[in-house]
Design an enzyme around this catalytic site. Structure first.
Site, PDB file in Angstrom:
ATOM      1  N   ASP A 176      60.896  61.083  62.960  1.00  0.00           N
ATOM      2  CA  ASP A 176      59.869  60.575  63.866  1.00  0.00           C
ATOM      3  C   ASP A 176      60.473  59.896  65.097  1.00  0.00           C
ATOM      4  O   ASP A 176      59.949  60.025  66.210  1.00  0.00           O
ATOM      5  CB  ASP A 176      58.970  59.581  63.128  1.00  0.00           C
ATOM      6  CG  ASP A 176      58.014  60.283  62.174  1.00  0.00           C
ATOM      7  OD1 ASP A 176      57.741  61.482  62.371  1.00  0.00           O
ATOM      8  OD2 ASP A 176      57.537  59.629  61.235  1.00  0.00           O
ATOM      9  N   ALA A 181      48.101  57.301  66.988  1.00  0.00           N
ATOM     10  CA  ALA A 181      49.307  57.958  66.470  1.00  0.00           C
ATOM     11  C   ALA A 181      50.271  56.955  65.864  1.00  0.00           C
ATOM     12  O   ALA A 181      50.974  57.258  64.899  1.00  0.00           O
ATOM     13  CB  ALA A 181      49.995  58.739  67.585  1.00  0.00           C
ATOM     14  N   ASN A 234      53.701  55.039  70.254  1.00  0.00           N
ATOM     15  CA  ASN A 234      53.249  54.357  69.037  1.00  0.00           C
ATOM     16  C   ASN A 234      52.579  53.028  69.334  1.00  0.00           C
ATOM     17  O   ASN A 234      51.393  52.857  69.101  1.00  0.00           O
ATOM     18  CB  ASN A 234      54.415  54.141  68.080  1.00  0.00           C
ATOM     19  CG  ASN A 234      54.650  55.334  67.171  1.00  0.00           C
ATOM     20  OD1 ASN A 234      53.917  56.318  67.224  1.00  0.00           O
ATOM     21  ND2 ASN A 234      55.670  55.256  66.356  1.00  0.00           N
TER      22      ASN A 234
END
Length: 253
Positions: free
Chosen positions: A43, A151, A113
């Site tokens: 990620d 997200a 994020n």
């Protein structure tokens, strides 16, 4: 005609091995020439890839060669073109952070994020929270606070007991980190269009840093955050395994 593919990989051995295997099977092009960018890693590397290619209107398909891989698809050498033909797209707008330091200098950064504020020293931070020009919390005593996108809601936000947000909700999560006063304040849900300002109270005795997807600014006195509607990150997922499904599934584990 098969799509033109660009491959980007983290430095991890598994990612480099995948890069070699896939480029041997496909004729790679540069990111600027590609129809799809293939990101190989975890990620963290996906976030790096999205930031690095945000000037391109090119979707990114990730394959997990890292640990969690929430933003990634499963790794598989064969059948990549067929998977891309069937892939579903999710579009993400990052947060734009404008951080003002105690010396008056200003730094800007984008966060896919979350934008977080964290104490730098031993003492708790003291923050004032203003939303769309209206003071909502005159003093939050805490280890920090963050504003998260849907997200990012399963990442740091979730570990701080913030809510998981559906991708299409047009909502941001404002979440405290170890709030001391008000002790029972758990945060707030805000419209995506909100302008959020954090003001640091007593910055000399209680210094605070700001972080946007691991891009850190120290000794901040004010941080302004808005959604960057002019930037759209396009992520591709295998059918039935898109972000919407992952966000729902995460709440039942």
């Amino acid at each position: 005609m098969p799509p033109k593919l660009a491959f980007m990989a983290s430095a991890a051995p598994d990612a480099q091995e995948a890069l070699a295997a896939l480029t041997w099977r496909h004729m790679a092009v540069t990111a600027e020439e590609a129809d799809v960018i293939i990101a190989l890693g975890g990620d963290g590397f996906m976030l790096q890839t999205l930031h690095a290619t945000q000037h391109l209107d090119t979707p990114v398909y990730g394959m997990n060669r890292g640990t969690v891989g929430f933003l990634m698809n499963t790794y598989q050498v064969d059948g990549l073109v067929a998977r891309l033909d069937q892939a579903e797209m999710a579009v993400l707008n990052p947060l734009r952070m404008t951080a003002t330091r105690s010396d008056g200098s200003v730094s800007e950064a984008l966060a896919i994020n979350e934008v977080s504020l964290l104490r730098q020293g031993a003492q708790a931070a003291k923050l004032r929270i203003i939303v769309d020009g209206k003071q909502r919390l005159d003093e939050l005593v805490c280890d920090g606070a963050m504003l998260s996108t849907p997200a990012g809601s399963t990442a740091y936000n979730y570990s701080a007991h913030g809510p998981i947000l559906p991708i299409g909700s047009d909502v941001l999560a404002l979440t405290p980190v170890a709030a001391f006063r008000p002790r029972r304040w758990r945060g707030a849900l805000l419209p995506k269009a909100s302008h959020v300002r954090f003001e640091v109270l007593d910055p000399e005795r209680r210094p605070v840093m700001a972080d946007a997807d691991s891009r850190s600014v120290r000794n901040v006195v004010r941080v302004d955050i808005t959604s960057a509607r002019d930037i759209a990150h396009k992520l591709l997922f295998d059918p039935g395994h898109g972000l919407e499904e992952r966000l729902i599934r995460e709440q039942f584990v």
